[in-house]
Design a protein around this motif. Structure first.
Motif, short mmCIF file in Angstrom:
data_model
loop_
_atom_site.label_atom_id
_atom_site.label_comp_id
_atom_site.label_asym_id
_atom_site.label_seq_id
_atom_site.Cartn_x
_atom_site.Cartn_y
_atom_site.Cartn_z
N GLN A 83 0.83 -1.20 0.00
CA GLN A 83 0.00 0.00 0.00
C GLN A 83 0.87 1.26 0.00
N LEU A 84 1.92 1.24 0.83
CA LEU A 84 2.84 2.37 0.83
C LEU A 84 3.56 2.50 -0.52
N PHE A 85 3.89 1.36 -1.11
CA PHE A 85 4.57 1.32 -2.40
C PHE A 85 3.76 2.07 -3.47
N GLU A 86 2.48 1.83 -3.49
CA GLU A 86 1.65 2.43 -4.53
C GLU A 86 1.39 3.91 -4.27
N ARG A 87 1.28 4.29 -2.99
CA ARG A 87 0.87 5.64 -2.67
C ARG A 87 2.05 6.61 -2.43
N SER A 88 3.23 6.10 -2.33
CA SER A 88 4.38 6.96 -1.99
C SER A 88 4.61 8.04 -3.04
N ILE A 125 14.92 -4.73 -12.60
CA ILE A 125 13.74 -4.06 -12.07
C ILE A 125 12.52 -4.95 -12.34
N ILE A 126 11.79 -5.26 -11.25
CA ILE A 126 10.61 -6.13 -11.44
C ILE A 126 9.30 -5.38 -11.23
N ASP A 127 9.42 -4.20 -10.61
CA ASP A 127 8.18 -3.43 -10.44
C ASP A 127 8.55 -1.99 -10.08
N VAL A 128 7.67 -1.07 -10.42
CA VAL A 128 7.86 0.34 -10.08
C VAL A 128 6.52 0.91 -9.65
N ASN A 129 6.55 1.93 -8.81
CA ASN A 129 5.30 2.58 -8.42
C ASN A 129 4.99 3.74 -9.35
N PRO A 130 3.81 4.32 -9.26
CA PRO A 130 3.45 5.43 -10.17
C PRO A 130 4.41 6.60 -10.09
#
Length: 826
Positions: A158-163, A175-180
């Motif tokens: 949740q923090l990952f997506e909203r940071s 790199i396997i994932d990034v947030n917006p």
């Protein structure tokens, strides 16, 4: 600048930076002092604080006045990493390279703990570290945020997506994932544009190393797993060509039972730009050739650079924390400095010249620019003074001024400086009711020295005369060279004419001593004209004019004398000027004509030649004889033109007489100006060609002074004339200093005894010996001899007895316009 007007801006730019360079220095120093988010401080090799900006006061809780001059180690502790911190600083000092940025946990003196993100870099001069600057950012709040992120555990996604910070998940090195926020930071539209790549894929081809970055590769990732987290800075290059700097926090995390790492990226491009500017400011500050001093708002010194110590001889430690007025020299009053501060407080800037005392040396002229530095609230937070040693500039200006005001040959004051000093002397004379004398000096017959011995000898003579003149006057007097062989002397504050006469006598005696130059011994004399203020004039122009008139009168009266001005002299000069003006129109108005005086052979009594004599039929003055106008014609440059007219007229008349059956030689006098002009031979050719007269019927009479020049040009001209077949007579023999060696060099045909010797026949015993000697000289040179000015039978008889060939004068006949070839009485 004067002590009572310190607030006046200077009239010239300093030798070091110009106005634009001063502005650049101001911006750099202001950037250091007013950086709002970066604490900047510096230490010397002993760890003593030398600079402490305003942000340091907020971060460390210590003002600049308290920090500067104290050891950095006494202002904060680095908890359990004190030894590590010391080693980091030592490494920078030893290598001269910037330390990679890193986090430091400190405890302030008031007990508060903070986290600082620090970059240490050296400021070099000639490749050697001089100071160690540190730029620090307070990251205490960020540390709390990061700790909360790590502790989030199950809520990580949740923090990952909203940071708002960019977060990148990394497995291994991919790199396997990034947030917006990461997509926005990397300018990517969707995750496939970045997933599968490494962070290094976004690096420029040449990545900065050694100062603010490390290599982000698998080794770094591995260290993140071992140490828990790792922070570094990196520059990223995006596909659209833009770049940005990021602060990267690499942390290990267990997510869904997998060991991963994630990177939190924060765009620090603005901060990097600010740090770059601050680093540049530090280097400019330390390496500037101009001394820079920074104070706080209370005028206490908080920083000086090395150039300050070089300029003043005062070490930084001796002035840190002290007030600027402690640096005052004894030259300026205390009020002088206070007026400067008051002016800067109102206008934010002042610059001008100040006298600075360099330790152990004389005073040094310094150009100072003082500027107020204001904070965001427009309050004065600091003052900056930039000081430039202008000793060399002042010396160069003084030399330039000296060259502009002094004669290049003698180093005496020239006309510009002379007029200024004369004006000052006259002002003082009016105030003190005393007298001033102006002496106008002209060397007699100086032109002959240049013509006979060369200009290099003439220059040496002028230098020697200048030295002698200076030795004849007092220190308050002025000796000036006006040009050529003219000098002017100002005798200030004299008692009367007797004192001026005494100085003139001393000058004449000094100048009369022989001058030895280049193997020659030269005798000199001088003519001096004197005008006295207030008797002969009250202003500069009048005094100079009257002194010149008096000098001209001294020359007219035989030279080698001095003369005081009087009204009769002035009238004489006015008449001379009128004659000069009227001479310029005499030729065009056909006012000149020639009379001819016969030259008679003593043995036969026959007229063998005639001498052309110039006369001026003046429309108002009547008939003027040569002595009344020829000297003026010589001095005003008309002699060549008049001489050419005489030559053409005489040749034409001789040809006319020849056509009438009276073949007679015509004698024409040549002036020295015609020889100097250089076109004499051409003029003779024209006169003979236009008249059709045979060259052997033209006799050119040359003065003894022309022969005495002995230069190659004169020799060549005389030789060229003789080669044309004309006769050449040396005129007025015995009045100069010619010698047999000179006469033998010239192809002369006749020698004319001057009338001054004939006038003394037979009364003077010396003449009875001189004339036979002159005739003997002529015989040895195979020259005919003619005597001029014969007026009595006794004179003619004496000449005949001693073998003189020809004579002329009133005894032969009165001057006539036509030749008379009948025998004359003997």
């Amino acid at each position: 600048m004067s002590d009572d007007t310190p607030a006046q801006a200077g009239s010239f730019e300093p030798e070091g930076p110009g106005r634009e360079a001063l502005d650049v220095l101001y911006r750099f120093v202001a950037a250091l002092e007013l950086a709002p988010t970066v604490a900047v401080h510096s230490t010397d090799r002993n760890g003593i604080v030398r600079y402490w900006n305003h942000t340091c006061a907020d971060v460390f809780g210590i003002t600049a006045a308290e920090a500067v001059g104290r050891p950095l180690a006494s202002l904060a502790s680095h908890l359990d990493r004190e030894e590590d911190f010391k080693n980091t600083l030592e490494l920078v000092w030893n290598t001269g390279r910037t330390a990679p940025p890193r986090d430091w946990h400190i405890r302030r003196l008031d007990g508060e703990e903070r986290w600082l993100y620090s970059t240490h870099f050296p400021v070099l001069r000639d490749g050697v570290p001089q100071q160690l600057f540190c730029m620090e950012v307070d990251i205490s709040k960020r540390k709390v945020d990061e700790a909360e992120l790590i502790e989030a555990g199950a809520n990580f996604r949740q923090l990952f997506e909203r940071s708002t910070d960019a977060i990148v998940l990394i497995e291994g090195n991919r790199i396997i994932d990034v947030n917006p926020a990461a997509l926005a930071l990397f300018h990517c539209a969707a995750k496939p544009d970045i997933v599968g790549k490494t962070l290094l894929d976004f690096s420029p081809e040449v990545q900065a190393t050694g100062e603010t970055s490390v290599v982000a590769d698998a080794a770094v990732t591995a260290r993140a797993f071992i140490d828990g987290n790792y922070r570094y800075e990196w520059e990223y290059a995006l596909a659209d060509g833009t770049h940005f700097w990021a602060e990267v926090l690499l942390t290990s995390v267990t997510l869904d039972h997998e060991f991963l790492s994630y990177a939190v990226l924060r765009d620090i491009s603005p901060r990097k730009a600010a740090e770059h500017a601050l680093a540049m400011a530090a280097r400019v500050f330390e390496n500037s050739r101009d001394a820079i001093l920074i104070t706080d708002s209370q005028y206490r010194v908080i920083a000086v650079n090395q150039a300050f110590t070089t300029l003043t001889g005062i070490a930084a430690g001796e002035v840190m924390g002290g007030e600027v007025p402690g640096l005052r020299s004894g030259t300026h009053e205390p009020s002088f400095y206070q007026q400067i501060w008051d002016f800067v407080g109102v206008h934010d800037h002042w610059e001008g010249e100040v006298c600075c005392v360099r330790r152990g040396e004389d005073d040094v002229p310094v150009w100072v620019a003082v500027t107020a530095i204001r904070d965001s609230a427009e309050q004065i937070s600091n003052y900056m003074a930039i000081m430039t040693d202008i000793t060399e500039r002042k010396r160069a200006e003084e030399q330039t001024r000296h060259l502009a005001e002094h004669d290049f040959l003698t180093d005496l004051p020239n006309r510009v400086l002379f007029l200024d000093r004369l004006h000052q002397a006259l002002v003082s004379a009016r105030r003190q009711h005393n007298k001033v004398a102006v002496m106008f000096l002209d060397l007699d017959r100086f032109k002959g020295i240049n013509d006979s011995f060369g200009h290099h000898v003439g220059d040496a003579v002028l230098k020697e005369v200048a030295t002698r003149l200076t030795g004849c006057v007092r220190g308050v007097d002025t000796v000036s060279r006006q040009g050529g062989d003219e000098f002017v002397v100002i005798l200030a504050d004299i008692g009367g004419v007797d004192q001026a006469a005494h100085v003139a006598t001393s000058v004449m005696h000094a100048v009369a001593q022989p001058v030895r130059s280049n193997g020659h011994t030269i005798s000199l004399s001088v003519s001096i004209g004197i005008a006295i203020c207030p008797d002969d004039g009250l202003d500069v122009d009048t005094l100079l004019q009257h002194a010149d008139v008096a000098m001209y009168h001294a020359k007219q009266n035989g030279r080698n004398a001095f003369s005081f001005f009087n009204a009769d002299m002035n009238a004489h000069v006015i008449e001379r000027v009128q004659i000069e003006n009227e001479l310029r129109h005499a030729l065009s108005n056909q006012e000149f004509f020639l009379e001819y005086q016969p030259e008679v052979n003593i043995a036969s009594g026959l007229t063998i030649a005639v001498e052309a004599l110039l006369r001026w039929r003046h429309p108002q003055r009547g008939l003027l004889m040569p002595h009344q106008f020829l000297q003026v014609a010589e001095e005003c440059g008309l002699m060549v033109q008049i001489g050419e007219w005489v030559l053409r007229q005489a040749c034409a008349q001789a040809r006319a007489w020849r056509d009438e059956g009276c073949p007679v030689v015509v004698a024409v006098n040549l002036s020295g100006a015609q020889f100097l002009h250089g076109g004499l031979a051409h003029s003779v050719d024209d006169a003979l060609r236009l008249s059709g007269l045979a060259p052997e019927f033209l006799d050119l009479e040359i003065t003894e002074s022309v022969i005495m020049r002995g230069d190659e040009a004169t020799m060549a001209t005389v030789t060229a004339l003789r080669e044309r077949g004309v006769q050449l007579t040396i005129d007025d023999f015995g009045t100069g200093y010619s010698s047999l060696s000179f006469l033998r060099r010239y192809p002369l045909t006749k020698l004319k005894i001057d009338r001054s010797f004939v006038d003394e026949i037979p009364e003077h015993d010396t003449t009875a010996n001189l004339i036979p000697a002159i005739i003997a000289v002529a015989r040895s040179l195979k020259l005919r001899v003619i005597a001029e000015g014969v007026e009595t039978a006794e004179q003619l008889m004496f000449l005949q007895q001693h073998g003189c060939d020809d004579y002329q004068g009133f005894y032969a006949s009165m001057a006539s316009t036509e030749p008379d070839l009948k025998p004359r009485p003997r």
